[in-house]
Design a protein around this motif. Sequence first.
Motif, short mmCIF file in Angstrom:
data_model
loop_
_atom_site.label_atom_id
_atom_site.label_comp_id
_atom_site.label_asym_id
_atom_site.label_seq_id
_atom_site.Cartn_x
_atom_site.Cartn_y
_atom_site.Cartn_z
N VAL A 1 18.90 29.48 69.22
CA VAL A 1 19.26 29.13 70.60
C VAL A 1 20.75 28.81 70.70
O VAL A 1 21.42 29.20 71.65
CB VAL A 1 18.42 27.94 71.09
CG1 VAL A 1 18.87 27.47 72.47
CG2 VAL A 1 16.95 28.30 71.09
N GLY A 2 21.31 28.12 69.69
CA GLY A 2 22.73 27.77 69.72
C GLY A 2 23.10 26.88 68.56
O GLY A 2 22.22 26.39 67.83
N THR A 3 24.39 26.67 68.38
CA THR A 3 24.88 25.79 67.31
C THR A 3 26.00 24.92 67.85
O THR A 3 26.65 25.27 68.84
CB THR A 3 25.43 26.61 66.11
OG1 THR A 3 26.56 27.36 66.57
CG2 THR A 3 24.40 27.55 65.54
N THR A 4 26.21 23.79 67.23
CA THR A 4 27.36 22.94 67.55
C THR A 4 27.80 22.26 66.27
O THR A 4 26.98 22.01 65.38
CB THR A 4 26.99 21.92 68.65
OG1 THR A 4 28.15 21.17 68.99
CG2 THR A 4 25.90 20.97 68.21
N ALA B 1 33.82 21.27 59.61
CA ALA B 1 32.77 20.43 60.22
C ALA B 1 32.11 19.59 59.15
O ALA B 1 31.99 20.02 58.00
CB ALA B 1 31.73 21.31 60.91
N SER B 2 31.69 18.39 59.57
CA SER B 2 30.87 17.57 58.66
C SER B 2 29.42 18.05 58.68
O SER B 2 28.68 17.91 57.70
CB SER B 2 30.89 16.09 59.08
OG SER B 2 32.20 15.61 59.11
N GLU B 3 29.02 18.55 59.82
CA GLU B 3 27.66 19.11 59.92
C GLU B 3 27.62 20.09 61.09
O GLU B 3 28.42 19.98 62.04
CB GLU B 3 26.61 18.01 60.10
CG GLU B 3 26.76 17.20 61.37
CD GLU B 3 25.72 16.10 61.50
OE1 GLU B 3 25.19 15.65 60.48
OE2 GLU B 3 25.45 15.69 62.66
N ILE B 4 26.70 21.03 60.97
CA ILE B 4 26.46 21.96 62.08
C ILE B 4 25.01 21.76 62.52
O ILE B 4 24.09 21.78 61.69
CB ILE B 4 26.69 23.42 61.65
CG1 ILE B 4 28.18 23.62 61.32
CG2 ILE B 4 26.25 24.39 62.75
CD1 ILE B 4 28.50 24.98 60.71
N ILE B 5 24.84 21.54 63.81
CA ILE B 5 23.49 21.36 64.37
C ILE B 5 23.04 22.72 64.93
O ILE B 5 23.80 23.37 65.64
CB ILE B 5 23.51 20.33 65.51
CG1 ILE B 5 24.11 19.00 65.04
CG2 ILE B 5 22.12 20.14 66.11
CD1 ILE B 5 23.29 18.24 64.06
N VAL B 6 21.80 23.09 64.59
CA VAL B 6 21.27 24.38 65.06
C VAL B 6 20.00 24.14 65.86
O VAL B 6 19.13 23.36 65.44
CB VAL B 6 20.94 25.31 63.86
CG1 VAL B 6 20.45 26.67 64.34
CG2 VAL B 6 22.14 25.45 62.94
N ARG B 7 19.91 24.77 67.02
CA ARG B 7 18.64 24.74 67.79
C ARG B 7 18.03 26.12 67.72
O ARG B 7 18.74 27.12 67.83
CB ARG B 7 18.89 24.39 69.26
CG ARG B 7 19.48 23.03 69.52
CD ARG B 7 18.55 21.90 69.68
NE ARG B 7 17.35 22.01 70.42
CZ ARG B 7 16.82 20.97 71.07
NH1 ARG B 7 17.47 19.82 71.13
NH2 ARG B 7 15.67 21.08 71.66
#
Lengths: 239, 409
Positions: free
Chosen positions: B96-99, B230-236
């Motif tokens: 769905v997306g990443t941030t 990035a310290s982390e990448i969030i993925v939906r």
Amino acid sequence: MIRLTNLTKIYGDEIKVIGVQDITLEIEEGQFVGLMGRSGSGKSTLLRQLGLLDTPTSGQLSINSINTVLLTDDEKTAFRLAHIGYVFQEYGLVSEFTALENVYFPAMASNKDGGKERAVKLLEYVGLIKRLHQYPHELSGGEQQRVAIARALINNPKIIFADEPTANLDSIGSDLVLKIFKKLNKQLKKTIVMVTHEPSDKTFLDRVLVFKDGNIIEDTHPTGSVQGPRKKILRQTYI
Amino acid sequence: MTHNDAKVAFFIAHKTIRRGSKSVVLLLIGVLSLVFFNLLFIRGFLAGFSNGVLISMIDTSTGHIVILPQEEPVKRGFIINQQELRNEIETIPGIVGTTRRYILGGAITFDKNKNGQSQFVSAPILGANQIEDKKLMTIKNNMAAGEFPDVLRDDDIVLGSNLAGGYEAVQSADLGGATVGDKVQIFYSNGYNKIYTVRGVFHVVIGFAGNNAYISDKEAERVLSTYNQASEIIVRVDLDRHPVGYYVQKIKTIAPNLRIEPYTSRLAAIGVLIDSFNVIAVIIGLISILVAGATIFIMIYINALSKKKQIGIIKAVGIKAEIVELSYVFQALFFSVLAVIFGTLIFYGLAKPYLTANPIQMPYGPALLVISIEQVITSAVSMIVIAGIAGFASSRLISKKQIVETIWG
């Protein structure tokens, strides 16, 4: 033929009550037998043993040459379904079934074809052809008892046991039921064993067994209808 | 038991139901319908609660998947070339997306009374791009004060309510009530410090997001002297399309050296809570099923007891006890099937629409009834089976008695 040998029924474990005691008896095919006596004399107890509704404490009971004492409960059930018709004092109709359904459902259980047609004929035989679809509560006592008789006949048993079938009926209903029994006995050669209190019923009976304290104290033939070889057997057995 | 026996049993059951007392039939079906509805409702509510907690955590903290910097063969502090990596991940069907986020350690101070008595609180400071973040996370929907602008200026900060203090905080150490317009100072672990203006305070009850502070990703890069990391990448992801494990494997093929953690392992502690709720739901479900069984048992037993004489006579004319028992099993099955239908109708036709229109507010949001079709089917089958057993057991108590006892006893 029904043959009892030293048949005894005792109720209770600690306080023993004798139902019937040491009864030895033969009932020929085609006989119309009345069991008479006071309340508690043992006549209904004997009828329940004969109808395989109860298990005797000791002795032998043979029906159509089968020693019924040795039968399991399931075998007794199958035997009743095939060989015995039972008529209860209080009719014993299933309140949710119509007259027709009450008569033919034992035929369903025996898995015979044409049960419904036979039920209609039997209800016609007992004079209820116009009451086929009535429920028990819509019938008079006499009519309910005639439905019960038709039900007892549905699997064409050779033997009918009736436990005071006229006790709850008025004189007209009672007379009608007895005439049906007599007709069944004479026309269809059914063996009928009936418990009754009414001395007047003797006129319908071939043979009367009088009970007292669990014993047969009298064995008479009021209509004198016993003839030929049957008389001979009776003589050998009882006289 | 033959096919014909079953036919006779069905005949008796059918006639008994049709000609039996309508009020008794309605009462029995009504009670059992409510028992089944209760079974679905309790399961649905508890599952809705644990599901709500989980969703709240996913929405405010972890997303479905968290990608972390590599640990082997060399431990790194950041994910490099994060934009290129995210672009590639976003080509996987179902993503769905990443941030991306920077996580900076530091202490925040706030002098509420301007008297030199500052509150010092250690807190995670997250640098994020709010235009990207708001597409995936719901923190911006939980503002208690002020706003969460899409673009934070270099000296803007947004605080979680637990950190800010004064919002039913559950954290022992907070800033004592920092709110919109207040100035707070951050002492970063690399020695850099800066004063920020509070633009908003968000309130998240479930999870740890309420302990965080947000600055812009550009500000974080400036503080850390980094770029495109990035310290982390969030993925939906779209879980209806594939389970989360599928996406984890796909991402691993793109970034084999990075740590890829699905929410299931990231929120393992929440999993324990969910498991506990599931156990409670199962226990309550079992109790409901047993109540249903007991209800059927008692009502069929009373029914059979009232027809004891009739059962005796049916047996006396040559009907097997097993046929009588089966007729009661059929009746119990009939009642339970109708109860399942009506209970399900009440659940989906009344309870769910009502709770949707008039939601009960829980800490994580509106209470939802969450139950899968498989769970409804399992509950229905359990109910019907227990009904059959109860019908059999209760009728057997009567039918196995001696004929003499049932007719004349």
